[in-house]
Design a protein around this motif. Structure first.
Motif, PDB file in Angstrom:
ATOM      1  N   GLU A  48       1.004  -1.195   0.034  1.00 13.09           N
ATOM      2  CA  GLU A  48      -0.033  -0.054  -0.068  1.00 13.09           C
ATOM      3  C   GLU A  48       0.930   1.252   0.013  1.00 13.09           C
ATOM      4  OE1 GLU A  48      -3.455   1.954  -0.517  1.00 13.09           O
ATOM      5  OE2 GLU A  48      -3.204  -0.079  -0.182  1.00 13.09           O
ATOM      6  N   THR A  49       2.014   1.296   0.579  1.00 18.35           N
ATOM      7  CA  THR A  49       2.783   2.411   0.925  1.00 18.35           C
ATOM      8  C   THR A  49       3.521   2.426  -0.633  1.00 18.35           C
ATOM      9  OG1 THR A  49       3.279   1.907   2.969  1.00 18.35           O
ATOM     10  CG2 THR A  49       4.853   3.443   1.940  1.00 18.35           C
ATOM     11  N   ILE A  50       3.897   1.546  -1.310  1.00 18.83           N
ATOM     12  CA  ILE A  50       4.458   1.630  -2.640  1.00 18.83           C
ATOM     13  C   ILE A  50       3.605   2.073  -3.616  1.00 18.83           C
ATOM     14  CG2 ILE A  50       5.354   0.055  -4.632  1.00 18.83           C
ATOM     15  CD1 ILE A  50       7.526   0.400  -2.537  1.00 18.83           C
ATOM     16  N   PHE A  51       2.264   1.887  -3.641  1.00 17.17           N
ATOM     17  CA  PHE A  51       1.226   2.156  -4.536  1.00 17.17           C
ATOM     18  C   PHE A  51       1.133   3.911  -4.250  1.00 17.17           C
ATOM     19  CE2 PHE A  51      -0.948  -1.785  -4.852  1.00 17.17           C
ATOM     20  CZ  PHE A  51      -0.401  -2.035  -6.404  1.00 17.17           C
ATOM     21  N   LYS A  52       1.043   4.467  -2.779  1.00 14.79           N
ATOM     22  CA  LYS A  52       1.091   5.737  -2.683  1.00 14.79           C
ATOM     23  C   LYS A  52       2.009   6.438  -2.921  1.00 14.79           C
ATOM     24  CE  LYS A  52       0.146   5.359   1.882  1.00 14.79           C
ATOM     25  NZ  LYS A  52      -0.010   5.761   3.148  1.00 14.79           N
ATOM     26  N   GLU A  53       3.321   5.844  -2.581  1.00 15.05           N
ATOM     27  CA  GLU A  53       4.429   6.792  -3.032  1.00 15.05           C
ATOM     28  C   GLU A  53       4.796   6.811  -4.376  1.00 15.05           C
ATOM     29  OE1 GLU A  53       7.925   5.708  -0.699  1.00 15.05           O
ATOM     30  OE2 GLU A  53       6.986   5.787   1.364  1.00 15.05           O
ATOM     31  N   ILE A  54       4.877   5.809  -5.190  1.00 15.55           N
ATOM     32  CA  ILE A  54       5.194   5.818  -6.451  1.00 15.55           C
ATOM     33  C   ILE A  54       4.177   6.320  -7.184  1.00 15.55           C
ATOM     34  CG2 ILE A  54       5.550   4.234  -8.558  1.00 15.55           C
ATOM     35  CD1 ILE A  54       7.537   3.157  -7.056  1.00 15.55           C
ATOM     36  N   GLY A  55       2.828   6.173  -6.875  1.00 15.99           N
ATOM     37  CA  GLY A  55       1.547   6.877  -7.607  1.00 15.99           C
ATOM     38  C   GLY A  55       1.798   8.602  -7.383  1.00 15.99           C
ATOM     39  N   SER A  56       2.072   8.954  -6.301  1.00 12.16           N
ATOM     40  CA  SER A  56       2.214  10.397  -6.159  1.00 12.16           C
ATOM     41  C   SER A  56       3.429  10.947  -6.717  1.00 12.16           C
ATOM     42  CB  SER A  56       2.315  10.868  -4.664  1.00 12.16           C
ATOM     43  OG  SER A  56       3.523  10.314  -4.135  1.00 12.16           O
ATOM     44  N   LYS A  57       4.607  10.366  -7.030  1.00 13.49           N
ATOM     45  CA  LYS A  57       5.890  10.602  -7.133  1.00 13.49           C
ATOM     46  C   LYS A  57       5.726  10.831  -8.990  1.00 13.49           C
ATOM     47  CE  LYS A  57       8.961   9.967  -3.522  1.00 13.49           C
ATOM     48  NZ  LYS A  57      10.078   9.062  -2.979  1.00 13.49           N
ATOM     49  N   HIS A  58       5.277   9.722  -9.481  1.00 16.40           N
ATOM     50  CA  HIS A  58       5.358   9.302 -11.064  1.00 16.40           C
ATOM     51  C   HIS A  58       4.000   9.543 -11.621  1.00 16.40           C
ATOM     52  CE1 HIS A  58       9.506   8.081 -10.990  1.00 16.40           C
ATOM     53  NE2 HIS A  58       9.208   7.336  -9.878  1.00 16.40           N
ATOM     54  N   LYS A  59       2.993   9.912 -10.796  1.00 13.62           N
ATOM     55  CA  LYS A  59       1.623   9.919 -11.357  1.00 13.62           C
ATOM     56  C   LYS A  59       1.015   8.747 -12.060  1.00 13.62           C
ATOM     57  CE  LYS A  59       1.384  14.925 -11.997  1.00 13.62           C
ATOM     58  NZ  LYS A  59       2.131  15.566 -10.957  1.00 13.62           N
ATOM     59  N   ALA A  60       1.356   7.662 -11.341  1.00 12.23           N
ATOM     60  CA  ALA A  60       1.188   6.432 -11.794  1.00 12.23           C
ATOM     61  C   ALA A  60      -0.387   5.772 -11.225  1.00 12.23           C
ATOM     62  CB  ALA A  60       2.255   5.276 -11.963  1.00 12.23           C
ATOM     63  N   LYS A  61      -1.015   5.393 -11.997  1.00 15.66           N
ATOM     64  CA  LYS A  61      -2.344   4.504 -11.282  1.00 15.66           C
ATOM     65  C   LYS A  61      -1.987   3.413 -10.770  1.00 15.66           C
ATOM     66  CE  LYS A  61      -4.824   8.032 -12.981  1.00 15.66           C
ATOM     67  NZ  LYS A  61      -5.164   8.957 -11.916  1.00 15.66           N
ATOM     68  N   ARG A  62      -2.820   2.618  -9.956  1.00 15.32           N
ATOM     69  CA  ARG A  62      -2.433   1.534  -9.481  1.00 15.32           C
ATOM     70  C   ARG A  62      -2.329   0.100 -10.431  1.00 15.32           C
ATOM     71  NH1 ARG A  62      -3.942   0.699  -3.699  1.00 15.32           N
ATOM     72  NH2 ARG A  62      -3.947   2.764  -2.974  1.00 15.32           N
ATOM     73  N   PHE A  63      -3.047   0.314 -11.434  1.00 13.73           N
ATOM     74  CA  PHE A  63      -2.842  -0.898 -12.476  1.00 13.73           C
ATOM     75  C   PHE A  63      -1.596  -0.493 -13.202  1.00 13.73           C
ATOM     76  CE2 PHE A  63      -4.925   2.646 -15.089  1.00 13.73           C
ATOM     77  CZ  PHE A  63      -4.437   2.485 -16.262  1.00 13.73           C
TER      78      PHE A  63
END
Length: 69
Positions: free
Chosen positions: A36-51
């Motif tokens: 969950e932390t990975i999804f939050k951090e990478i999503g916010s830094k790289h504007k990547a969706k969970r999928f």
């Protein structure tokens, strides 16, 4: 009281114009919290969706093995 563990998470970001591998070490109580932390951090830094974020491997490591904290 639960003990905080260190997890090494290895994965890949697959965006249309941006593809890269990543390896990150996260402090968490359970592997699910680390993901969950990975999804939050990478999503916010790289504007990547969970999928667009693929988790390939999660392993528990010792404090001596940690290099990214």
């Amino acid at each position: 009281m639960s003990e905080i563990k260190i997890y090494r998470v290895v994965g890949r970001i697959n965006k249309p114009n941006f593809k890269t591998d990543f390896k990150k070490e996260i402090r968490a109580l359970k592997p699910e919290e680390a993901v969950e932390t990975i999804f939050k951090e990478i999503g916010s830094k790289h504007k990547a969706k969970r999928f667009q974020i693929r988790i390939l491997n999660i392993e528990e490591i010792t404090a001596e093995e940690a290099t990214d904290l």
